[in-house]
Design a protein around this motif. Structure first.
Motif, short mmCIF file in Angstrom:
data_model
loop_
_atom_site.label_atom_id
_atom_site.label_comp_id
_atom_site.label_asym_id
_atom_site.label_seq_id
_atom_site.Cartn_x
_atom_site.Cartn_y
_atom_site.Cartn_z
N VAL A 56 0.98 -1.16 0.08
CA VAL A 56 -0.16 -0.07 0.21
C VAL A 56 0.87 1.30 0.08
CG1 VAL A 56 -1.76 1.23 1.32
CG2 VAL A 56 -1.87 -1.18 0.99
N THR A 100 2.41 1.59 -3.31
CA THR A 100 1.47 1.98 -4.52
C THR A 100 1.10 3.55 -4.19
OG1 THR A 100 0.50 -0.21 -4.49
CG2 THR A 100 -0.82 1.41 -5.49
N ASP A 113 1.67 6.50 -6.95
CA ASP A 113 0.55 7.35 -7.32
C ASP A 113 1.12 8.85 -7.23
OD1 ASP A 113 -1.01 5.13 -8.27
OD2 ASP A 113 -1.96 5.01 -6.28
N ILE A 167 -11.24 1.05 -5.82
CA ILE A 167 -10.14 -0.12 -6.09
C ILE A 167 -11.16 -0.91 -7.46
CG2 ILE A 167 -9.25 -2.19 -5.54
CD1 ILE A 167 -8.64 -1.09 -2.89
N THR A 206 -9.52 -0.79 -11.10
CA THR A 206 -8.92 -2.25 -11.66
C THR A 206 -9.63 -2.20 -13.04
OG1 THR A 206 -8.84 -3.17 -9.37
CG2 THR A 206 -9.41 -4.84 -11.33
N ASP A 249 -1.25 -6.83 -6.84
CA ASP A 249 -0.81 -6.53 -5.29
C ASP A 249 -1.72 -5.54 -4.80
OD1 ASP A 249 1.48 -7.90 -5.57
OD2 ASP A 249 2.67 -6.13 -6.50
N ARG A 250 -2.57 -4.53 -5.32
CA ARG A 250 -3.41 -3.62 -4.79
C ARG A 250 -4.63 -4.30 -4.30
NH1 ARG A 250 -5.42 1.89 -7.65
NH2 ARG A 250 -3.10 2.15 -7.61
#
Length: 402
Positions: free
Chosen positions: A199, A202, A206, A310, A314, A367-368
């Motif tokens: 997290v 990520t 971002d 999410i 995705t 992974d997210r």
């Protein structure tokens, strides 16, 4: 010159021809048996070591708790007990073949969280206390196994392999019961530590992407706009027509900068997702795909904002991959709720061959999702079609949540 088998042997062989041959004789004391015997004989000295350590730590720590050094001494003793447990687990792996995972280390962090929180963390360590219990009850067991094994080596050696197996099975049970980490708890701790890192990475990626997009896109256009307006201001009296032309160009730059800012905001969190939910947001992102996409969303209510975000990103990433890499003629997006899970399935009839390590961002999506206890499954044979299934935990939306 060889002799032919005797008639009696040959006749018996013919009469028992349908029976399989007896297995060859084998020596009962193989290497596994000797390892078990060595383990049982080593029980006594190691049990003595552990018992003395436990008694010293417990009694000294308990007596000194009336002073300022009692609790730190007891905490240090529990940390040391972990090392005794590590020794016993290593011995069990080497001699008994027991595969016991090492527990997670104490997150002491060098005292960065403060002395007393770290002291309390060490004092309530379940791994240390279970090791203390293991070493405390091992002394009578170590004496018993040592005496039985040593006596059997001289008196009961024909049945010693069976005795050794029974005694070491009890040892295996004690190691698994007291020296094993709490499987579910340790697994969750390891997963959460890994997910926290994912997290953080990520989020950092971002932020770098947003900074880069602002610097290379809208910021550069606004700088050019300011320069252009400055030149137009200087020429306003001398060359009104030229100034008007420069203002017109600046107006075009403003439109482009606004469009880039809208695209950037959509990449952060689209307004349609906040205002109208996942159905409208997925339909909007599907309309920008170069491949015709059929969207079907069947959700009784809106999930939590984090889960909804999410799910949106995705699907957005997957549809971008379809546009760029799949060569598909049609695609579909389905989203529905099953018990306490949000399921999303993206399908296309392209060339297939998608993989997690294919360099198209699939690994990052996986992974997210894993960071929130989700699943990410790809079915993409060569020649297609490709089906990507994403599964997220369903969390109800908090009233008033944007």
């Amino acid at each position: 010159m060889t002799e032919s088998p005797s008639p009696s042997w040959d006749a018996s062989r013919r009469s028992d021809g349908d029976q399989p041959p007896l297995p060859p004789a084998r020596f009962a004391y193989d290497r596994h048996t000797w390892k078990e015997i060595a383990h049982l004989l080593a029980n006594l000295p190691l049990a003595l070591l552990g018992f003395v350590y436990v008694v010293t730590v417990l009694f000294t720590g308990a007596l000194l708790t009336l002073t300022v050094i009692g609790f730190p001494l007891l905490a240090a003793g529990l940390v040391g007990a972990r090392q005794l447990g590590k020794l016993e687990r290593s011995r069990a792996r080497a001699l008994l073949g027991v595969r016991v995972d090492e527990p997670s280390p104490l997150p002491l962090r060098g005292g960065k969280d403060g002395f007393f929180p770290q002291l309390w963390l060490a004092l309530k360590d379940p791994v240390g206390w279970r090791t203390i219990l293991y070493d405390f009850i091992r002394l009578p067991w170590g004496i018993l196994t040592f005496v039985i094994t040593l006596t059997s080596l001289f008196v009961l050696w024909p049945v010693l392999p069976f005795i050794a197996r029974g005694l070491t099975n009890a040892d295996r049970a004690m190691v698994r019961g007291l020296l094993s980490p709490s499987d579910e708890l340790e697994r969750r701790i390891a997963e959460l530590e890994s997910d926290r890192g994912v997290v953080v990475d990520t989020a950092a990626a971002d932020l770098r992407r947003i900074e880069r997009d602002l610097h290379d896109g809208a910021q550069a256009r606004l700088v050019n706009l300011a320069m252009g307006l400055g030149l137009a201001k200087e020429k306003l009296l001398e060359d009104p027509d030229g100034a008007a032309s420069m203002v017109a160009e600046a107006h075009g730059e403003v439109k482009l900068a606004l469009q880039e800012l809208r695209d950037l905001a959509r990449g952060i969190h689209p307004a349609v997702l906040t205002d109208r939910g996942l159905d409208a947001a997925l339909s909007a992102v599907a309309s920008r795909c170069t491949v015709p996409v059929k969207v079907a969303v069947d959700l009784p209510s809106r999930p939590a904002a984090a889960i909804e975000g999410i799910a949106y990103f995705t699907v957005s990433e997957l549809l971008q991959n379809i546009s760029k890499h799949s060569g598909a003629k049609s695609a579909s997006v389905d989203a529905w709720r099953s018990d306490d899970r949000l399921l999303i399935q993206v399908w296309d009839d392209g060339r297939g061959g998608a993989r997690l390590d294919g360099g198209t961002g699939m690994r990052g999506l996986a992974d997210r999702l894993e960071a929130v206890d989700g699943l990410f499954v790809i079915e993409s044979p060569r020649g297609g079609p490709t089906t990507v299934t994403a599964e997220l935990p369903w969390r109800d939306r908090v009233p008033g949540q944007g």
